[in-house]
Design a protein around this motif. Sequence first.
Motif, PDB file in Angstrom:
ATOM      1  N   UNK A 112      54.844  82.976  58.138  1.00 51.17           N
ATOM      2  CA  UNK A 112      54.489  82.477  59.456  1.00 51.17           C
ATOM      3  C   UNK A 112      53.013  82.724  59.730  1.00 51.17           C
ATOM      4  N   UNK A 165      50.352  83.026  63.037  1.00 52.36           N
ATOM      5  CA  UNK A 165      50.287  83.256  64.467  1.00 52.36           C
ATOM      6  C   UNK A 165      48.839  83.217  64.928  1.00 52.36           C
ATOM      7  N   UNK A 178      46.586  84.880  68.018  1.00 52.14           N
ATOM      8  CA  UNK A 178      46.520  85.753  69.181  1.00 52.14           C
ATOM      9  C   UNK A 178      45.270  85.371  69.979  1.00 52.14           C
ATOM     10  N   UNK A 232      50.501  86.270  71.619  1.00 51.51           N
ATOM     11  CA  UNK A 232      50.756  85.867  70.232  1.00 51.51           C
ATOM     12  C   UNK A 232      51.571  84.581  70.228  1.00 51.51           C
ATOM     13  N   UNK A 271      53.273  81.508  67.939  1.00 54.05           N
ATOM     14  CA  UNK A 271      53.750  81.094  66.630  1.00 54.05           C
ATOM     15  C   UNK A 271      53.189  79.707  66.321  1.00 54.05           C
ATOM     16  N   UNK A 321      55.915  77.991  60.869  1.00 51.65           N
ATOM     17  CA  UNK A 321      56.914  78.657  60.026  1.00 51.65           C
ATOM     18  C   UNK A 321      56.947  77.826  58.757  1.00 51.65           C
TER      19      UNK A 321
END
Lengths: 110, 110
Positions: free
Chosen positions: B33, B35, B37, B43, B45, B48
């Motif tokens: 994954x 991410x 921030x 955070x 996503x 995936x």
Amino acid sequence: DAGITQSPRHKVTETGTPVTLRCHQTENHRYMYWYRQDPGHGLRLIHYSYGVKDTDKGEVSDGYSVSRSKTEDFLLTLESATSSQTSVYFCAIRGLYGYTFGSGTRLTVV
Amino acid sequence: GIQVEQSPPDLILQEGANSTLRCNFSDSVNNLQWFHQNPWGQLINLFYIPSGTKQNGRLSATTVATERYSLLYISSSQTTDSGVYFCAVPYQGGSEKLVFGKGTKLTVNP
């Protein structure tokens, strides 16, 4: 936040006091996680849960305990807060397409 | 456990530029994954992506599981892309625990 909330958002507490952080989800996911984020260390797993009353330790579990009495709630307790536990704490749930994180709790231990 | 390394650690761009962030991991994985921030700490996503390529607007990601790396592409960068980008993989085997890299801090200047 895709149905995940953390409370409180900010907390200042004194050394030696117990502290409980709450993570609440509305999506009925099985897996829930607590991470802490610190400068220079990134995100580190404290504890996680794979069902009601089913929990396991992560890499930095000392000084922390967790409980999950309902699918929707995952509680993190600092049994006796220390200054080294000053951090930002994130809860996460694991859905079909990966993790979703809460907004975080900034905890300061003085 | 598995090791995750991200590069570069820091990246500064002018608005409109393209960039590639890299994530190397030390063992076979069944998911990965990415991410973001943001500067406010949230955070998000992004992807995936256990293998192959995925695209979402100006962002795309490619994972080559056999060679143990993943790339995140950001095209026509905007100031709102600033923040830290993390990749994360399962701790080991089919574990439900994620291990995070240390992140790439991206700054996009106007």
